[in-house]
Design a protein around this motif. Structure first.
Motif, short mmCIF file in Angstrom:
data_model
loop_
_atom_site.label_atom_id
_atom_site.label_comp_id
_atom_site.label_asym_id
_atom_site.label_seq_id
_atom_site.Cartn_x
_atom_site.Cartn_y
_atom_site.Cartn_z
N PRO A 99 37.38 27.06 -18.58
CA PRO A 99 38.67 26.43 -18.56
C PRO A 99 38.32 24.90 -18.50
O PRO A 99 37.40 24.50 -17.71
CB PRO A 99 39.36 26.83 -17.23
N ALA A 100 38.98 24.12 -19.32
CA ALA A 100 38.87 22.41 -19.13
C ALA A 100 39.37 22.31 -17.68
O ALA A 100 40.20 22.89 -17.11
CB ALA A 100 39.71 21.78 -20.21
N MET A 118 45.86 31.05 -17.91
CA MET A 118 45.65 31.38 -19.45
C MET A 118 44.37 32.00 -19.80
O MET A 118 44.46 33.05 -20.34
CB MET A 118 46.19 30.24 -20.30
N ALA A 119 43.33 31.24 -19.43
CA ALA A 119 42.04 31.96 -19.53
C ALA A 119 41.84 33.15 -19.16
O ALA A 119 41.28 34.14 -19.97
CB ALA A 119 40.85 30.71 -19.30
N HIS A 120 42.15 33.70 -17.90
CA HIS A 120 41.92 34.80 -17.25
C HIS A 120 42.91 35.90 -18.08
O HIS A 120 42.38 36.81 -18.30
CB HIS A 120 42.35 34.49 -15.92
N ALA A 121 44.04 35.40 -18.37
CA ALA A 121 44.95 36.22 -19.01
C ALA A 121 44.16 36.81 -20.54
O ALA A 121 44.19 37.86 -20.90
CB ALA A 121 46.21 36.00 -19.53
N ALA A 122 43.73 35.75 -21.28
CA ALA A 122 42.91 36.06 -22.46
C ALA A 122 41.76 36.97 -22.37
O ALA A 122 41.48 37.80 -23.11
CB ALA A 122 42.43 34.61 -23.14
N ALA A 123 40.96 36.68 -21.20
CA ALA A 123 39.81 37.54 -21.03
C ALA A 123 40.12 38.99 -20.79
O ALA A 123 39.51 40.17 -21.12
CB ALA A 123 38.95 36.90 -19.80
N GLY A 124 41.31 39.19 -20.18
CA GLY A 124 41.68 40.66 -20.15
C GLY A 124 42.22 41.53 -21.25
O GLY A 124 42.09 42.57 -21.07
N TRP A 125 42.24 40.56 -22.30
CA TRP A 125 42.58 40.99 -23.75
C TRP A 125 41.38 41.50 -24.32
O TRP A 125 41.57 42.23 -25.29
CB TRP A 125 43.59 40.59 -24.32
N LEU A 126 40.33 40.81 -24.16
CA LEU A 126 39.03 41.01 -25.02
C LEU A 126 37.94 41.68 -24.51
O LEU A 126 37.60 41.49 -23.19
CB LEU A 126 38.68 39.41 -25.15
N VAL A 132 34.25 31.79 -16.48
CA VAL A 132 33.67 31.40 -15.54
C VAL A 132 34.12 29.71 -15.50
O VAL A 132 33.74 28.81 -16.43
CB VAL A 132 31.92 31.05 -16.02
N PRO A 133 34.73 29.31 -14.24
CA PRO A 133 35.49 28.19 -13.83
C PRO A 133 34.19 27.05 -13.32
O PRO A 133 34.07 27.47 -12.27
CB PRO A 133 36.47 28.23 -13.13
N MET A 134 33.71 26.67 -14.10
CA MET A 134 32.53 25.55 -13.73
C MET A 134 32.40 24.21 -13.72
O MET A 134 31.77 23.28 -13.48
CB MET A 134 31.00 25.98 -14.38
N LEU A 135 33.75 23.54 -14.29
CA LEU A 135 34.00 22.25 -14.51
C LEU A 135 34.91 21.40 -13.46
O LEU A 135 35.78 22.22 -13.05
CB LEU A 135 34.59 21.97 -15.97
N ARG A 136 34.27 20.47 -13.04
CA ARG A 136 35.27 19.82 -12.07
C ARG A 136 35.40 18.19 -12.56
O ARG A 136 34.47 17.70 -13.19
CB ARG A 136 34.57 19.86 -10.34
N ASP A 182 41.49 24.72 -23.56
CA ASP A 182 42.43 24.19 -22.78
C ASP A 182 43.87 24.30 -23.47
O ASP A 182 43.95 25.17 -24.33
CB ASP A 182 41.90 22.44 -23.06
N ASP A 183 44.82 23.66 -22.86
CA ASP A 183 46.19 23.88 -23.49
C ASP A 183 46.38 22.76 -24.40
O ASP A 183 47.00 23.12 -25.38
CB ASP A 183 47.21 23.84 -22.17
N VAL A 184 46.07 21.52 -24.11
CA VAL A 184 46.26 20.46 -25.35
C VAL A 184 45.13 19.86 -25.60
O VAL A 184 44.27 19.43 -24.83
CB VAL A 184 47.31 19.47 -24.73
N LEU A 185 44.81 19.60 -26.81
CA LEU A 185 43.94 18.50 -27.33
C LEU A 185 44.60 17.44 -27.86
O LEU A 185 45.17 17.21 -28.89
CB LEU A 185 42.86 19.23 -28.44
#
Length: 214
Positions: A99-100, A118-126, A132-136, A182-185
């Motif tokens: 995730p961004a 949103m990312a965790h929800a997506a991973a649950g379908w794939l 891996v949330p590693m950005l701060r 991310d949600d928006v670019l």
């Protein structure tokens, strides 16, 4: 109490306002097509893809998730993201979603990070996919709403760091596809700094996928 009831039984569709449904089929269709390649003004150095433009139902849904506490949108937007990832990924390789980064103060105000949700929800379908949330982001980063392209670049430049946190799981292998989500670019400034930060710890990003692009 009203907020709690909205989370359990959303009063209206976040995209069009239809009563009794959180995210209607017509609005869901606006982000259900194949991902479209976009080229932001600030090049992150990897291909960028979007599920749709930052307009109409998609824009209203992103704003509802960010600014009005609509946590129920994590699942349907995550499902749309999963469909997009399914079209882009190499099915023979494991997939990691990063995730961004979000400012901690903003995440607390929103009751959590909508991009991570949103990312965790997506991973649950794939299959063979994990988050891996590693950005701060460092302190001092302002909300980017209303900033010009140059101001966004200055605001975020050098202020994104990457490090696997607790529970990140096994080391990311060279055979793994890593996608920044991310949600928006908008200008691409955050995406570029995120890709750079990940490359510093030898995590190569193969693509960026967002719900919508401005």
């Amino acid at each position: 109490m009203r907020t709690l009831l909205d989370l359990i039984l959303p009063a209206a569709c976040a995209g069009c306002g239809t009563a009794g449904v959180g995210w209607c089929a017509e609005c869901a269709a606006t982000v259900a097509g194949p991902p479209v390649r976009v080229r932001p003004r600030t090049d992150p150095g990897v291909p960028c893809w979007t599920l749709g433009p930052y307009a109409g139902p998609a824009r209203r849904a992103v704003l509802a998730a960010k600014e009005r506490g609509r946590r129920d949108l994590g699942e349907p937007l995550g499902l749309a993201l999963a469909h997009g990832l399914g079209r882009l990924r190499d099915g023979e390789r494991p997939l990691v979603l990063v995730p961004a980064p979000s400012r901690r103060a903003a995440a607390r105000r929103r009751g959590g990070d909508p991009v991570s949700r949103m990312a965790h929800a997506a991973a649950g379908w794939l299959p063979d996919c994990r988050v891996v949330p590693m950005l701060r982001v460092w302190w001092g980063v302002r909300d980017s709403v209303g900033l010009t392209t140059n101001e966004r670049q200055h605001n975020i430049r050098g202020r994104v760091v990457a490090r696997p946190g607790p529970g990140a799981g096994p080391r990311i292998s060279a055979n793994t596809e890593v996608v920044l989500v991310d949600d928006v670019l908008t200008t691409g400034a955050t995406a570029r700094e995120s890709v750079r930060a990940l490359s510093r710890i030898e995590v190569p990003v193969c693509a960026v996928l967002v719900t919508c692009s401005a």
